[in-house]
Design a protein around this motif. Structure first.
Motif, PDB file in Angstrom:
ATOM      1  N   SER A  75      -0.449  -4.621  -6.408  1.00 40.47           N
ATOM      2  CA  SER A  75      -0.215  -3.235  -6.003  1.00 40.47           C
ATOM      3  C   SER A  75       1.174  -2.755  -6.410  1.00 40.47           C
ATOM      4  N   ASP A  76       1.268  -1.464  -6.713  1.00 40.49           N
ATOM      5  CA  ASP A  76       2.571  -0.844  -6.972  1.00 40.49           C
ATOM      6  C   ASP A  76       2.971   0.063  -5.810  1.00 40.49           C
ATOM      7  N   VAL A  77       2.415  -0.199  -4.612  1.00 39.33           N
ATOM      8  CA  VAL A  77       2.762   0.596  -3.441  1.00 39.33           C
ATOM      9  C   VAL A  77       4.281   0.588  -3.235  1.00 39.33           C
ATOM     10  N   PRO A  78       4.884   1.729  -2.914  1.00 37.52           N
ATOM     11  CA  PRO A  78       6.328   1.741  -2.644  1.00 37.52           C
ATOM     12  C   PRO A  78       6.674   0.834  -1.465  1.00 37.52           C
ATOM     13  N   ILE A  79       7.759   0.054  -1.606  1.00 36.79           N
ATOM     14  CA  ILE A  79       8.200  -0.869  -0.569  1.00 36.79           C
ATOM     15  C   ILE A  79       9.663  -0.612  -0.259  1.00 36.79           C
ATOM     16  N   VAL A  80       9.961  -0.390   1.024  1.00 34.98           N
ATOM     17  CA  VAL A  80      11.341  -0.260   1.495  1.00 34.98           C
ATOM     18  C   VAL A  80      11.653  -1.498   2.330  1.00 34.98           C
TER      19      VAL A  80
END
Length: 234
Positions: A75-80
């Motif tokens: 996945s390329d989901v944004p991660i903080v």
């Protein structure tokens, strides 16, 4: 209200932190899903794919870095990432694994909510004018509206920040920018750790350069920062 902004998966082993972050994010208009450890985070991610993940680095069992690594495989989901003050190695490791942003503990929940909104805004950004919908340099192409990048016809797996950085470089080819400039223009930060830029440039080179150790496109300008040198010159 939540549907408008999307779902955020918050992963932290501290119940108090989870509750405070949840309340602030819900107040900002997000739906929030909570997980108390890495295994639960991965289960929640599959059960209800979020628009963004807030991920604590230091957790017992499967760490935030382990979770980040596993998420980036598919996945390329944004991660903080949430990192403790002084955990520079973990912060850099998270960025190297593909995290898009980080917030240092102790943090202001309001600041975190603003960072989440900023990352999602960039992830969903589309070019306003048809003439600016695509950027290209030789066999490297970026579709700004679809936020899709290809190299020699093959899809490039870029995180939100990597895509933004590459788009910025292509738009300003031939101009040198300092790391401070890039933090301000790509990340929207008035302050921050310049190693964030260094790590993202390194990751970008690994994906677009035939030989990342001898880059042809993203050049280091000693004493300044970086410059994008087009393969195809007009």
């Amino acid at each position: 209200m939540g549907e408008q902004h999307g779902t955020v998966l918050v992963v932290d082993d501290d119940e108090t932190v989870r509750d405070v972050v949840r309340r602030y994010l819900e107040r900002a208009g997000f739906d929030v899903v909570l997980a108390g450890d890495g295994d639960e985070a991965l289960r929640q991610f599959v059960a209800r794919p979020p628009a963004l993940v807030v991920l604590d680095v230091m957790m017992p069992g499967k760490s935030g870095l382990d979770v980040c690594r596993e998420l980036r495989r598919t996945s390329d989901v944004p991660i903080v990432m949430l990192t403790a003050l002084g955990e520079e190695e973990n912060r850099i490791a998270g960025l190297q694994l593909g995290a898009d942003d980080y917030v240092t503990k102790p943090f202001s929940p309001r600041e975190l909510a603003l960072r989440v909104a900023s990352v999602l805004r960039r992830a969903r950004w589309t070019a306003p004018e048809p003439a600016q919908r695509e950027l290209s340099d030789g066999d490297l192409r970026l579709d700004l509206a679809a936020r899709k990048a290809t190299l020699a016809g093959a899809d490039l797996a870029l995180t939100t920040r990597e895509f933004d950085l590459l788009a910025f470089f292509l738009t300003h080819a031939g101009t040198a920018f300092s790391r401070t400039d890039l933090l301000a223009k790509v990340w929207g930060w008035d302050f921050g750790d310049q190693s964030t830029v260094t790590v993202h440039v390194r990751r970008l080179r690994e994906k677009i350069e035939p030989d990342p150790a001898a880059p042809r496109r993203v050049a280091t300008v000693w004493g300044v920062g970086y410059r994008y040198d087009p393969i195809e010159r007009s």
